[in-house]
Design an enzyme around this catalytic site. Structure first.
Site, PDB file in Angstrom:
ATOM      1  N   ARG A 189     -65.492 -25.070  15.933  1.00 29.73           N
ATOM      2  CA  ARG A 189     -65.464 -23.606  15.604  1.00 29.73           C
ATOM      3  C   ARG A 189     -65.116 -23.284  14.193  1.00 29.73           C
ATOM      4  O   ARG A 189     -65.546 -22.442  13.501  1.00 29.73           O
ATOM      5  CB  ARG A 189     -64.741 -22.781  16.796  1.00 29.73           C
ATOM      6  CG  ARG A 189     -64.431 -21.589  16.825  1.00 29.73           C
ATOM      7  CD  ARG A 189     -65.839 -20.763  17.048  1.00 29.73           C
ATOM      8  NE  ARG A 189     -65.478 -19.524  17.047  1.00 29.73           N
ATOM      9  CZ  ARG A 189     -65.329 -18.726  15.993  1.00 29.73           C
ATOM     10  NH1 ARG A 189     -65.414 -19.095  14.855  1.00 29.73           N
ATOM     11  NH2 ARG A 189     -64.880 -17.300  16.265  1.00 29.73           N
ATOM     12  N   TYR A 216     -72.444  -2.727  28.014  1.00 27.51           N
ATOM     13  CA  TYR A 216     -72.576  -3.118  26.603  1.00 27.51           C
ATOM     14  C   TYR A 216     -73.138  -2.308  25.725  1.00 27.51           C
ATOM     15  O   TYR A 216     -73.143  -2.214  24.555  1.00 27.51           O
ATOM     16  CB  TYR A 216     -72.381  -4.717  26.485  1.00 27.51           C
ATOM     17  CG  TYR A 216     -71.253  -5.230  26.798  1.00 27.51           C
ATOM     18  CD1 TYR A 216     -70.109  -5.191  25.964  1.00 27.51           C
ATOM     19  CD2 TYR A 216     -71.095  -6.041  27.910  1.00 27.51           C
ATOM     20  CE1 TYR A 216     -68.874  -5.872  26.449  1.00 27.51           C
ATOM     21  CE2 TYR A 216     -69.942  -6.703  28.161  1.00 27.51           C
ATOM     22  CZ  TYR A 216     -68.678  -6.600  27.328  1.00 27.51           C
ATOM     23  OH  TYR A 216     -67.544  -7.286  27.559  1.00 27.51           O
ATOM     24  N   ARG A 232     -62.004 -21.911  23.791  1.00 26.05           N
ATOM     25  CA  ARG A 232     -60.792 -22.236  22.896  1.00 26.05           C
ATOM     26  C   ARG A 232     -59.536 -22.795  23.758  1.00 26.05           C
ATOM     27  O   ARG A 232     -58.479 -23.068  22.965  1.00 26.05           O
ATOM     28  CB  ARG A 232     -60.202 -20.840  22.312  1.00 26.05           C
ATOM     29  CG  ARG A 232     -61.250 -20.092  21.455  1.00 26.05           C
ATOM     30  CD  ARG A 232     -60.950 -18.781  21.357  1.00 26.05           C
ATOM     31  NE  ARG A 232     -61.197 -18.058  22.421  1.00 26.05           N
ATOM     32  CZ  ARG A 232     -61.515 -16.746  22.636  1.00 26.05           C
ATOM     33  NH1 ARG A 232     -61.053 -15.906  21.524  1.00 26.05           N
ATOM     34  NH2 ARG A 232     -61.699 -16.030  23.836  1.00 26.05           N
ATOM     35  N   ASP A 261     -73.613 -16.784  25.531  1.00 31.19           N
ATOM     36  CA  ASP A 261     -73.019 -15.552  25.788  1.00 31.19           C
ATOM     37  C   ASP A 261     -74.033 -14.741  26.514  1.00 31.19           C
ATOM     38  O   ASP A 261     -75.112 -14.865  26.281  1.00 31.19           O
ATOM     39  CB  ASP A 261     -72.237 -14.779  24.390  1.00 31.19           C
ATOM     40  CG  ASP A 261     -71.238 -13.931  24.787  1.00 31.19           C
ATOM     41  OD1 ASP A 261     -70.149 -14.464  24.882  1.00 31.19           O
ATOM     42  OD2 ASP A 261     -71.427 -12.912  25.284  1.00 31.19           O
ATOM     43  N   ARG A 298     -65.088 -20.387  31.291  1.00 30.25           N
ATOM     44  CA  ARG A 298     -64.923 -20.191  30.075  1.00 30.25           C
ATOM     45  C   ARG A 298     -64.117 -21.811  29.631  1.00 30.25           C
ATOM     46  O   ARG A 298     -63.536 -21.662  28.839  1.00 30.25           O
ATOM     47  CB  ARG A 298     -63.915 -19.101  29.832  1.00 30.25           C
ATOM     48  CG  ARG A 298     -64.371 -17.744  29.730  1.00 30.25           C
ATOM     49  CD  ARG A 298     -65.350 -17.440  28.436  1.00 30.25           C
ATOM     50  NE  ARG A 298     -66.089 -16.317  28.517  1.00 30.25           N
ATOM     51  CZ  ARG A 298     -65.690 -15.412  27.785  1.00 30.25           C
ATOM     52  NH1 ARG A 298     -64.448 -15.466  26.954  1.00 30.25           N
ATOM     53  NH2 ARG A 298     -66.286 -13.919  27.735  1.00 30.25           N
TER      54      ARG A 298
HETATM   55  O1  CP3 Z   1     -67.696 -20.250  30.584  1.00 33.47           O
HETATM   56  C1  CP3 Z   1     -67.980 -21.053  29.502  1.00 33.47           C
HETATM   57  O2  CP3 Z   1     -67.480 -21.699  29.268  1.00 33.47           O
HETATM   58  C2  CP3 Z   1     -69.468 -20.874  28.792  1.00 33.47           C
HETATM   59  C3  CP3 Z   1     -69.530 -19.924  27.680  1.00 33.47           C
HETATM   60  C4  CP3 Z   1     -69.318 -18.453  28.117  1.00 33.47           C
HETATM   61  C5  CP3 Z   1     -68.917 -17.697  26.772  1.00 33.47           C
HETATM   62  N1  CP3 Z   1     -68.983 -16.301  27.165  1.00 33.47           N
HETATM   63  C6  CP3 Z   1     -68.366 -17.944  25.556  1.00 33.47           C
HETATM   64  C7  CP3 Z   1     -67.634 -17.061  24.910  1.00 33.47           C
HETATM   65  C8  CP3 Z   1     -69.651 -17.423  29.039  1.00 33.47           C
HETATM   66  C9  CP3 Z   1     -70.055 -17.754  30.428  1.00 33.47           C
HETATM   67  C10 CP3 Z   1     -69.714 -16.247  28.522  1.00 33.47           C
HETATM   68  C11 CP3 Z   1     -69.888 -15.103  29.570  1.00 33.47           C
HETATM   69  C12 CP3 Z   1     -69.305 -13.775  28.819  1.00 33.47           C
HETATM   70  N2  CP3 Z   1     -69.536 -13.385  27.601  1.00 33.47           N
HETATM   71  C13 CP3 Z   1     -68.841 -12.793  29.747  1.00 33.47           C
HETATM   72  C14 CP3 Z   1     -68.959 -12.808  31.157  1.00 33.47           C
HETATM   73  C15 CP3 Z   1     -67.798 -13.505  31.618  1.00 33.47           C
HETATM   74  C16 CP3 Z   1     -66.511 -12.690  31.724  1.00 33.47           C
HETATM   75  O3  CP3 Z   1     -65.632 -13.135  30.865  1.00 33.47           O
HETATM   76  O4  CP3 Z   1     -66.425 -11.679  32.502  1.00 33.47           O
HETATM   77  C17 CP3 Z   1     -68.752 -11.660  28.933  1.00 33.47           C
HETATM   78  C18 CP3 Z   1     -68.084 -10.221  29.479  1.00 33.47           C
HETATM   79  C19 CP3 Z   1     -68.929 -11.912  27.699  1.00 33.47           C
HETATM   80  C20 CP3 Z   1     -68.772 -10.968  26.502  1.00 33.47           C
HETATM   81  C21 CP3 Z   1     -67.916 -11.461  25.329  1.00 33.47           C
HETATM   82  N3  CP3 Z   1     -67.955 -12.732  24.690  1.00 33.47           N
HETATM   83  C22 CP3 Z   1     -66.535 -11.151  24.930  1.00 33.47           C
HETATM   84  C23 CP3 Z   1     -65.976  -9.663  25.682  1.00 33.47           C
HETATM   85  C24 CP3 Z   1     -65.865 -11.862  24.291  1.00 33.47           C
HETATM   86  C25 CP3 Z   1     -64.873 -11.650  23.381  1.00 33.47           C
HETATM   87  C26 CP3 Z   1     -63.480 -11.862  24.272  1.00 33.47           C
HETATM   88  C27 CP3 Z   1     -63.069 -13.300  23.946  1.00 33.47           C
HETATM   89  O5  CP3 Z   1     -62.883 -14.070  24.929  1.00 33.47           O
HETATM   90  O6  CP3 Z   1     -62.795 -13.598  22.698  1.00 33.47           O
HETATM   91  C28 CP3 Z   1     -66.738 -12.954  23.873  1.00 33.47           C
HETATM   92  C29 CP3 Z   1     -66.785 -14.134  23.078  1.00 33.47           C
HETATM   93  C30 CP3 Z   1     -66.763 -15.619  23.569  1.00 33.47           C
HETATM   94  N4  CP3 Z   1     -67.791 -15.841  24.432  1.00 33.47           N
HETATM   95  C31 CP3 Z   1     -65.950 -16.553  23.572  1.00 33.47           C
HETATM   96  C32 CP3 Z   1     -66.383 -17.655  23.844  1.00 33.47           C
HETATM   97  C33 CP3 Z   1     -65.730 -19.184  24.150  1.00 33.47           C
HETATM   98  C34 CP3 Z   1     -64.916 -16.723  22.288  1.00 33.47           C
HETATM   99  C35 CP3 Z   1     -65.221 -16.363  20.753  1.00 33.47           C
HETATM  100  C36 CP3 Z   1     -64.677 -17.483  19.897  1.00 33.47           C
HETATM  101  O7  CP3 Z   1     -64.769 -18.792  20.268  1.00 33.47           O
HETATM  102  O8  CP3 Z   1     -64.316 -17.178  19.024  1.00 33.47           O
END
Ligand code: CP3
Length: 356
Positions: A52, A167, A43, A89, A39
């Site tokens: 964003r 999901y 953010r 994602d 991640r």
């Molecule tokens: O790792 C990185 O920097 C690359 C980008 C990346 C994102 N999501 C961007 C993201 C990666 C590798 C993911 C994978 C992901 N997405 C997973 C597996 C990894 C883990 O955390 O277990 C899962 C379960 C998701 C599903 C997901 N996407 C959720 C549950 C959420 C909301 C929770 C949150 O963190 O806000 C997201 C949104 C998300 N994916 C964001 C980012 C940067 C935040 C959204 C935003 O910027 O508004």
């Protein structure tokens, strides 16, 4: 590095200036561990939040290759990590299969339609038909690869079939994922059918990611830890193995099954190069259990980064010593959005200053 010379059939040949991540993944001995953060493209960086804030939402960023490439490269420029991970994602796969997702601010993902019946499973788009929907991801990879100009490797990723299944059944996050688990008990054959469809689609998708520049693939099994060992062995591990088998001759493969402490031996039996560890695992015990065939990745508690920078550096160094080699430094899960950048930098700097 024959592996990325194969990619150079599509991309102009480009030697990587920093390939320490790939060297460890390929079993070579290195002077210090490589470091990146799950991640990292997100953010924690004010520069990410600025991009964003100018958009309608998360999906616009995911679906606009030039912007996805920009935020993918930000942590390389600003933090100096040893790898980029493509900004995207895991939920693009269920969407390509026919279930649209929404990303709701401060709440997370939500699917207006879910999978409940056999007819729902049969209706799904799969394999290359689904993977071909995701051209915006492949364009983002190709553009990122070009803009990185060989500075560091580019990591591609996908959700593990069980996590995607969860999901698709639940329609969003859940404390218990009881609907998804209930499906495994009540409809095992249908569950396998859905997992197979997700698996075949994910393979087609990841092959495209590799063709467009991914140097390593990580599979995130974020909800691995809610299954019993028996269910994990029946409904999760074989599908991870299928994906790893389909990809490992092209690029190194990392398997990360969060909270599935019991699964280490089973994961190590798959044709993979790296196993990711969450912070509940002990590095030395994990190494004994997996043998020396794979590298290990992780596993600092993401909350450690909220401590004072000197304490972060000390904890990082202790962790590197505990792993002792064949190790990719990372956190035990994604970095939390409000983590102080001083803590993040202290972690990265401590790893890059370390010598075995
Ligand atoms: O790792 C990185 O920097 C690359 C980008 C990346 C994102 N999501 C961007 C993201 C990666 C590798 C993911 C994978 C992901 N997405 C997973 C597996 C990894 C883990 O955390 O277990 C899962 C379960 C998701 C599903 C997901 N996407 C959720 C549950 C959420 C909301 C929770 C949150 O963190 O806000 C997201 C949104 C998300 N994916 C964001 C980012 C940067 C935040 C959204 C935003 O910027 O508004």
């Amino acid at each position: 590095m024959l592996l990325w010379q194969a990619n150079s059939l599509i991309f102009a040949p480009m030697e990587l200036q920093n390939d320490i991540l790939l060297r460890v993944a390929n079993g070579q001995t290195v002077e210090r561990p490589p470091v990146w953060l799950m991640r990292q493209a997100g953010r924690i960086l004010p520069e990410y939040r600025a991009v964003r804030a100018s958009l309608s939402g998360f999906k616009e960023l995911v679906e606009t290759p030039a912007l996805a490439a920009e935020v993918t490269i930000q942590p390389v420029d600003i933090l100096g990590v040893d790898a980029a991970i493509i900004f995207s994602d895991i939920l693009v796969i269920p969407e390509a299969m026919g279930l649209k997702y929404e990303m709701i601010e401060k709440k997370g993902p939500s699917f207006p339609e879910t999978i409940q019946t056999e007819a729902d499973v049969e209706r799904l788009i799969t394999d290359e038909d689904a993977a071909s929907e995701l051209t915006y991801v492949y364009d983002a990879l190709a553009l990122t690869k070009k803009q990185l100009a060989g500075r560091v490797p580019l990591i591609g990723f996908a959700g593990a079939p069980w996590t995607i299944f969860a999901y698709m059944i639940e329609g969003g996050g859940s404390k218990t994922f009881s609907k998804a688990r209930r499906m495994l008990f009540r409809e095992p054959a249908l569950s396998h059918r859905l997992l197979e469809k997700i698996t075949m689609t994910t393979i087609a998708y990841l092959k495209q990611k590799v063709a467009h520049g991914a140097d390593l693939i990580q599979l995130f099994d974020s909800w691995a830890g809610i299954l019993s060992p028996k269910l994990y062995n029946e409904f999760a591990l074989p599908y991870l193995g299928k994906i790893a088998t389909a990809l490992h001759e092209e690029v190194p493969v990392t398997l990360f099954a969060k909270d599935a402490w019991h699964a280490l031996e089973g994961l190590a039996e798959q044709p993979c190069n790296v196993i990711g560890l969450d912070w509940t695992q002990n590095p030395q015990i994990a190494r004994q259990r997996v043998g020396d065939k794979v590298a290990l990745q992780g596993n600092l508690d993401p909350c450690q980064l909220y401590a004072e920078p000197e304490q972060v550096a000390q904890a990082a160094t202790e962790m590197l010593k505990a792993f002792g080699g064949q190790h990719i430094a990372n956190l035990g899960h994604g970095v939390y959005p409000d983590t102080p950048l001083d803590g993040v930098r202290a972690f990265i700097n401590a790893v890059q200053a370390f010598r075995y």
